[in-house]
Design a protein around this motif. Structure first.
Motif, PDB file in Angstrom:
ATOM      1  N   VAL A   1      63.512  -6.469  32.586  1.00 39.83           N
ATOM      2  CA  VAL A   1      62.825  -7.647  33.123  1.00 39.83           C
ATOM      3  C   VAL A   1      61.351  -7.317  33.331  1.00 39.83           C
ATOM      4  CG1 VAL A   1      62.691  -9.253  35.058  1.00 39.83           C
ATOM      5  CG2 VAL A   1      64.905  -8.523  34.228  1.00 39.83           C
ATOM      6  N   ALA A   2      61.069  -6.171  33.925  1.00 31.63           N
ATOM      7  CA  ALA A   2      59.689  -5.750  34.145  1.00 31.63           C
ATOM      8  C   ALA A   2      58.976  -5.517  32.815  1.00 31.63           C
ATOM      9  CB  ALA A   2      59.643  -4.487  34.994  1.00 31.63           C
ATOM     10  N   LEU A   3      59.692  -4.973  31.833  1.00 33.58           N
ATOM     11  CA  LEU A   3      59.098  -4.776  30.507  1.00 33.58           C
ATOM     12  C   LEU A   3      58.764  -6.117  29.860  1.00 33.58           C
ATOM     13  CD1 LEU A   3      61.290  -1.898  29.039  1.00 33.58           C
ATOM     14  CD2 LEU A   3      58.952  -1.771  29.926  1.00 33.58           C
ATOM     15  N   ALA A   4      59.637  -7.102  30.053  1.00 35.97           N
ATOM     16  CA  ALA A   4      59.393  -8.428  29.497  1.00 35.97           C
ATOM     17  C   ALA A   4      58.169  -9.067  30.155  1.00 35.97           C
ATOM     18  CB  ALA A   4      60.619  -9.311  29.659  1.00 35.97           C
ATOM     19  N   ASP A   5      58.031  -8.888  31.464  1.00 36.74           N
ATOM     20  CA  ASP A   5      56.849  -9.409  32.159  1.00 36.74           C
ATOM     21  C   ASP A   5      55.584  -8.760  31.613  1.00 36.74           C
ATOM     22  OD1 ASP A   5      58.386 -11.036  33.777  1.00 36.74           O
ATOM     23  OD2 ASP A   5      58.337  -9.685  35.496  1.00 36.74           O
ATOM     24  N   LEU A   6      55.621  -7.462  31.445  1.00 35.43           N
ATOM     25  CA  LEU A   6      54.475  -6.728  30.912  1.00 35.43           C
ATOM     26  C   LEU A   6      54.145  -7.199  29.492  1.00 35.43           C
ATOM     27  CD1 LEU A   6      52.377  -4.451  30.990  1.00 35.43           C
ATOM     28  CD2 LEU A   6      54.203  -2.871  30.364  1.00 35.43           C
ATOM     29  N   GLY A   7      55.149  -7.312  28.655  1.00 33.56           N
ATOM     30  CA  GLY A   7      54.930  -7.777  27.287  1.00 33.56           C
ATOM     31  C   GLY A   7      54.400  -9.194  27.231  1.00 33.56           C
ATOM     32  N   PHE A   8      54.870 -10.043  28.148  1.00 33.89           N
ATOM     33  CA  PHE A   8      54.417 -11.435  28.190  1.00 33.89           C
ATOM     34  C   PHE A   8      52.946 -11.506  28.596  1.00 33.89           C
ATOM     35  CE2 PHE A   8      54.385 -15.741  30.243  1.00 33.89           C
ATOM     36  CZ  PHE A   8      54.624 -16.471  29.094  1.00 33.89           C
ATOM     37  N   VAL A   9      52.555 -10.725  29.599  1.00 36.58           N
ATOM     38  CA  VAL A   9      51.151 -10.688  30.015  1.00 36.58           C
ATOM     39  C   VAL A   9      50.290 -10.184  28.860  1.00 36.58           C
ATOM     40  CG1 VAL A   9      49.481  -9.540  31.551  1.00 36.58           C
ATOM     41  CG2 VAL A   9      51.607 -10.460  32.476  1.00 36.58           C
ATOM     42  N   GLN A  10      50.785  -9.173  28.169  1.00 42.49           N
ATOM     43  CA  GLN A  10      50.045  -8.626  27.030  1.00 42.49           C
ATOM     44  C   GLN A  10      49.876  -9.679  25.931  1.00 42.49           C
ATOM     45  OE1 GLN A  10      51.880  -5.297  24.888  1.00 42.49           O
ATOM     46  NE2 GLN A  10      49.914  -4.260  25.161  1.00 42.49           N
ATOM     47  N   ALA A  11      50.939 -10.420  25.641  1.00 46.33           N
ATOM     48  CA  ALA A  11      50.869 -11.465  24.623  1.00 46.33           C
ATOM     49  C   ALA A  11      49.917 -12.587  25.050  1.00 46.33           C
ATOM     50  CB  ALA A  11      52.264 -12.019  24.346  1.00 46.33           C
ATOM     51  N   LEU A  12      49.964 -12.975  26.321  1.00 47.98           N
ATOM     52  CA  LEU A  12      49.038 -14.003  26.818  1.00 47.98           C
ATOM     53  C   LEU A  12      47.591 -13.551  26.660  1.00 47.98           C
ATOM     54  CD1 LEU A  12      50.817 -15.161  30.102  1.00 47.98           C
ATOM     55  CD2 LEU A  12      50.516 -16.511  28.018  1.00 47.98           C
ATOM     56  N   TRP A  13      47.329 -12.295  27.017  1.00 48.03           N
ATOM     57  CA  TRP A  13      45.971 -11.759  26.924  1.00 48.03           C
ATOM     58  C   TRP A  13      45.489 -11.758  25.470  1.00 48.03           C
ATOM     59  CZ3 TRP A  13      41.677 -11.159  29.264  1.00 48.03           C
ATOM     60  CH2 TRP A  13      40.718 -10.273  28.801  1.00 48.03           C
ATOM     61  N   GLN A  14      46.337 -11.303  24.562  1.00 52.02           N
ATOM     62  CA  GLN A  14      45.941 -11.235  23.162  1.00 52.02           C
ATOM     63  C   GLN A  14      45.816 -12.620  22.527  1.00 52.02           C
ATOM     64  OE1 GLN A  14      48.827  -8.615  21.436  1.00 52.02           O
ATOM     65  NE2 GLN A  14      47.672  -6.808  22.039  1.00 52.02           N
ATOM     66  N   PHE A  15      46.651 -13.542  22.950  1.00 49.75           N
ATOM     67  CA  PHE A  15      46.664 -14.871  22.337  1.00 49.75           C
ATOM     68  C   PHE A  15      45.603 -15.795  22.926  1.00 49.75           C
ATOM     69  CE2 PHE A  15      48.762 -18.704  20.658  1.00 49.75           C
ATOM     70  CZ  PHE A  15      49.178 -18.233  19.426  1.00 49.75           C
ATOM     71  N   PHE A  16      45.404 -15.763  24.253  1.00 49.55           N
ATOM     72  CA  PHE A  16      44.517 -16.708  24.910  1.00 49.55           C
ATOM     73  C   PHE A  16      43.304 -16.072  25.587  1.00 49.55           C
ATOM     74  CE2 PHE A  16      48.834 -18.579  25.310  1.00 49.55           C
ATOM     75  CZ  PHE A  16      48.650 -19.650  24.449  1.00 49.55           C
ATOM     76  N   GLY A  17      43.391 -14.812  25.959  1.00 47.72           N
ATOM     77  CA  GLY A  17      42.302 -14.178  26.696  1.00 47.72           C
ATOM     78  C   GLY A  17      42.108 -14.857  28.038  1.00 47.72           C
ATOM     79  N   THR A  18      40.867 -15.178  28.372  1.00 44.89           N
ATOM     80  CA  THR A  18      40.583 -15.823  29.652  1.00 44.89           C
ATOM     81  C   THR A  18      40.504 -17.346  29.535  1.00 44.89           C
ATOM     82  OG1 THR A  18      38.214 -15.566  29.275  1.00 44.89           O
ATOM     83  CG2 THR A  18      39.319 -13.836  30.550  1.00 44.89           C
ATOM     84  N   GLU A  19      40.757 -17.874  28.352  1.00 45.27           N
ATOM     85  CA  GLU A  19      40.703 -19.322  28.134  1.00 45.27           C
ATOM     86  C   GLU A  19      41.918 -20.019  28.736  1.00 45.27           C
ATOM     87  OE1 GLU A  19      38.067 -20.858  26.616  1.00 45.27           O
ATOM     88  OE2 GLU A  19      37.206 -18.852  26.633  1.00 45.27           O
ATOM     89  N   ALA A  20      41.732 -21.272  29.149  1.00 47.79           N
ATOM     90  CA  ALA A  20      42.847 -22.085  29.638  1.00 47.79           C
ATOM     91  C   ALA A  20      43.743 -22.443  28.447  1.00 47.79           C
ATOM     92  CB  ALA A  20      42.322 -23.352  30.303  1.00 47.79           C
TER      93      ALA A  20
END
Length: 137
Positions: free
Chosen positions: A49-68
């Motif tokens: 579960v913690a790995l999935a959270d980490l991977g999800f944050v990583q994917a959000l960062w790579q896909f969207f960065g700081t943009e809404a």
């Protein structure tokens, strides 16, 4: 048959953490949309579960960065585990049950809570390998 609600899809976003049951995206809209609320994170849960959270944050960062970004087809459970902390509402009049709700990554808190998510990654397979290696250490 009732018409399904519209749901914007994020093409190219990783579908989930490879090798686990945890998903990041939905295939089709649910007529009963999961409302975004702040869910607690427990330390005693399954380590994937913690790995999935980490991977999800990583994917959000790579896909969207700081943009809404729109909630779209992003998984409600995964968003709820981060909502109010690493993921915040990015608009006034935020509707927690809308697929069109605007969200934003809270970079400062995400970097503090998930520092591994902000390293160099080439693809989702390398994300999974890096996360599994981090879990063993």
């Amino acid at each position: 048959m009732a018409k399904e609600p519209l749901m914007p899809k994020h093409q190219g976003f990783p579908p989930g953490l490879p090798g686990t049951q945890w998903q990041y995206t939905l295939r089709r809209p649910n007529p009963k949309v999961t409302p975004l609320t702040n869910w607690p994170r427990h330390r005693t849960m399954d380590p994937t579960v913690a790995l999935a959270d980490l991977g999800f944050v990583q994917a959000l960062w790579q896909f969207f960065g700081t943009e809404a970004f729109e909630r779209g087809n992003l998984d409600g459970e995964r968003l709820c585990r981060l909502f109010g902390r690493e993921i915040i509402a990015a608009e006034r009049g935020f509707d927690p049950q809308s697929y069109f709700a605007k969200l934003k990554l809270n970079e400062a808190l995400a970097r503090k809570n998930f520092p591994q998510a902000f390293g160099e990654v080439n693809n989702e397979q390398s994300v999974a390998k890096g996360l599994k290696k981090a879990a063993k250490e």
